[in-house]
Write an enzyme that holds these catalytic residues in place. Structure first.
Site, short mmCIF file in Angstrom:
data_model
loop_
_atom_site.label_atom_id
_atom_site.label_comp_id
_atom_site.label_asym_id
_atom_site.label_seq_id
_atom_site.Cartn_x
_atom_site.Cartn_y
_atom_site.Cartn_z
N SER A 167 1.23 -0.65 -0.11
CA SER A 167 -0.05 0.30 0.00
C SER A 167 0.58 1.49 -0.05
O SER A 167 0.63 2.36 -0.07
CB SER A 167 -0.87 -0.12 1.43
OG SER A 167 -2.02 -0.36 1.30
N LYS B 143 0.77 4.29 -2.51
CA LYS B 143 -0.57 4.98 -2.61
C LYS B 143 -0.13 6.34 -2.60
O LYS B 143 -0.04 7.53 -2.65
CB LYS B 143 -1.40 4.85 -1.27
CG LYS B 143 -2.50 3.62 -1.44
CD LYS B 143 -3.54 3.18 -0.30
CE LYS B 143 -5.20 2.85 -0.02
NZ LYS B 143 -3.72 0.48 -0.20
N SER C 231 -5.88 3.70 4.08
CA SER C 231 -4.52 2.19 3.21
C SER C 231 -6.34 2.13 2.28
O SER C 231 -6.15 1.05 2.60
CB SER C 231 -3.86 1.17 3.88
OG SER C 231 -3.17 1.39 2.31
#
Length: 467
Positions: A124, A127, A303
């Site tokens: 993640s 991102k 997230s």
């Protein structure tokens, strides 16, 4: 990005000295960065006006915000001292295959690195790239519209999705997962006010093209609550239980959105189907998402994979590229390349990092965070506000809460977690008041093993004077 990429990003090696506008948190609790200033909430007992309050009465506690600027002359760690300080923690075998970068936020100088160009599974932490591309492309107040238009025949309405997964069926005034999200109830009110007779709903998903699941995604993650098929209209991020983060998701989110609207209008959900609106169809009702700035904060702190994918498609739309996985990832990469970031070897299959096939270098992630902390990319500054706080908020709320709490309240970072990948990328103020950005990437270890080891590295940066 090809051999030409090395030439175009050469400007990063010649960073001028930059003024760092991050302010020092005086206590290791929650540091909220507002416009570059860290506001520390210090609790103090307040004096009561009446001195005869019974001794058994609870004393009032007030929060007194204080701003404490970083010293302009805080010394920068030396490479040699920093390497010595990190040596015990970066040699931990629990890190598995490990790469990392630590940089000075004020000058952009790389102070420590281990295999910084090696491509790793970023999870993640991807991102960070999606958020940066969105901030560099779209205005902070950008919103996404969801419309209901006249259908092609009498009694038909078309729900047209443009990429907002936050539309909620929760009653107005009641909690919902995405604060500031638009309500189905508002669409219903507008439809009724328009006096439109309706007995069936069509859902138009043509805003997005291509597969709804990315390469490297696991279908079981839908039921596990990590993702939903990426379609341009959803209810509460396709959550079956709308207030729960990792609720199981719908496998047919757009159809479910149409069914939700139908039920709210008193229509049989069986009379809902996929279709397409006429190009010149009159709008009957419309609602808008929260501003991009708010959705980015929600995406980063929790997230949120669904938000990441839809925001990546907003970047593609702004670049007049197909709103698909391929179009979104190509657009994110192109925006960052055009902004001067080193993109060599980057492999992206999605905007969220859920794909196990993504590959990103620690240097790229650190360069983006470093640009946000300095002066070179002021559009990225809000990213610092959106990072979770160690031991306090978002995906770092349950870390640094026991054992070694050195980094609690001081480390702000985006997490990344897959079955054999853990990442921590953000910034920390060291013991001398110097701001350091960092990216720490671990592959080939289970998260329960690698995450404490990563936390220890970031904690060592907090303790470092390193001169």
């Amino acid at each position: 990005m090809g051999s030409d990429g090395k030439k175009k990003v050469g400007i990063l090696a010649e960073r001028r000295r930059r003024n760092v506008r991050i302010l020092l948190s005086l206590v290791a609790v929650l540091a909220l960065v507002v416009g570059g200033a860290a506001v520390v909430l210090v609790q103090r007992g307040s004096a009561t006006a009446a001195q005869d309050v019974a001794a058994t009465s609870p004393q009032l506690i007030t929060a007194t915000p204080q701003v404490a600027p970083l010293p302009d002359d805080a010394p920068m760690p030396t490479r040699q001292a920093l390497e010595a300080a990190l040596a015990p923690v970066v040699s931990n075998p629990d890190l598995g295959v490990f790469t990392g970068v630590v940089s000075d936020a004020q000058t952009g100088t790389v102070l420590w690195a281990k295999d910084p160009d090696t491509l790793m599974t970023p999870a993640s932490a991807t991102k960070i790239l999606t958020a940066a591309a969105a901030m560099l492309t779209l205005p902070p107040d950008h919103r996404v519209e969801t419309r209901v238009v006249q259908g092609s025949s009498a009694g038909e309405l078309v729900l047209v999705g443009e990429g907002d997964p936050t539309l909620t069926a929760q009653p107005p005034g009641q909690p919902n997962y995405y604060p500031g999200a638009p309500h189905v109830a508002d669409l219903v009110e507008q439809i009724r006010r328009a006096g439109v007779e309706v007995d069936r709903i069509v859902v138009d998903t043509s805003a997005y093209i291509g597969p709804a699941m990315a390469p490297g995604w696991v279908p079981d993650d839908i039921a596990a609550g990590f993702i939903a098929p990426v379609e341009p209209v959803m209810i509460d991020g396709a959550r079956i239980e709308p207030l729960i983060d990792e609720s199981p998701r719908s496998a047919t989110p757009a159809l479910d959105a149409g069914r939700t609207l139908a039920q709210a209008l008193g229509i049989d959900p069986a009379r809902v189907a996929l279709g397409k609106a006429e190009p010149d169809a009159a709008t009957v009702a419309s609602v808008q998402s929260a501003p991009l700035r708010d959705r980015l904060g929600q995406m980063m702190r929790m997230s949120d994979n669904v938000l990441a994918e839809t925001i990546a498609r907003e970047v593609a739309g702004a670049k007049n590229v197909d709103r698909s996985f391929a179009g979104a990832t190509a657009s994110v990469a192109q925006v960052l390349y055009d902004a001067g970031f080193k993109m060599d070897g980057l492999i992206l299959h999605d905007g969220s990092g859920l794909s196990v096939d993504n590959r990103v270098s620690a240097l790229l992630l650190d360069n983006v965070l470093n640009a946000a902390a300095g002066d070179s990319k002021p559009q990225l500054r809000p990213m610092l506000d959106d990072l979770p706080v160690a031991g306090a908020t978002g995906t770092l709320a349950d870390r640094y809460v026991s054992g070694d709490r050195t980094g609690a309240g001081w480390v702000r970072a985006k997490t990344g977690t897959l079955s054999i990948a853990s990442v921590l990328t953000g910034y920390v103020v060291d013991a001398d008041g110097r701001v350091l950005t960092f990216t720490l990437m671990s592959n080939d270890r289970l998260p329960m093993v690698s995450r404490p080891a990563l936390d220890a590295v970031a904690g060592a940066l907090r303790q470092c004077g390193c001169r």
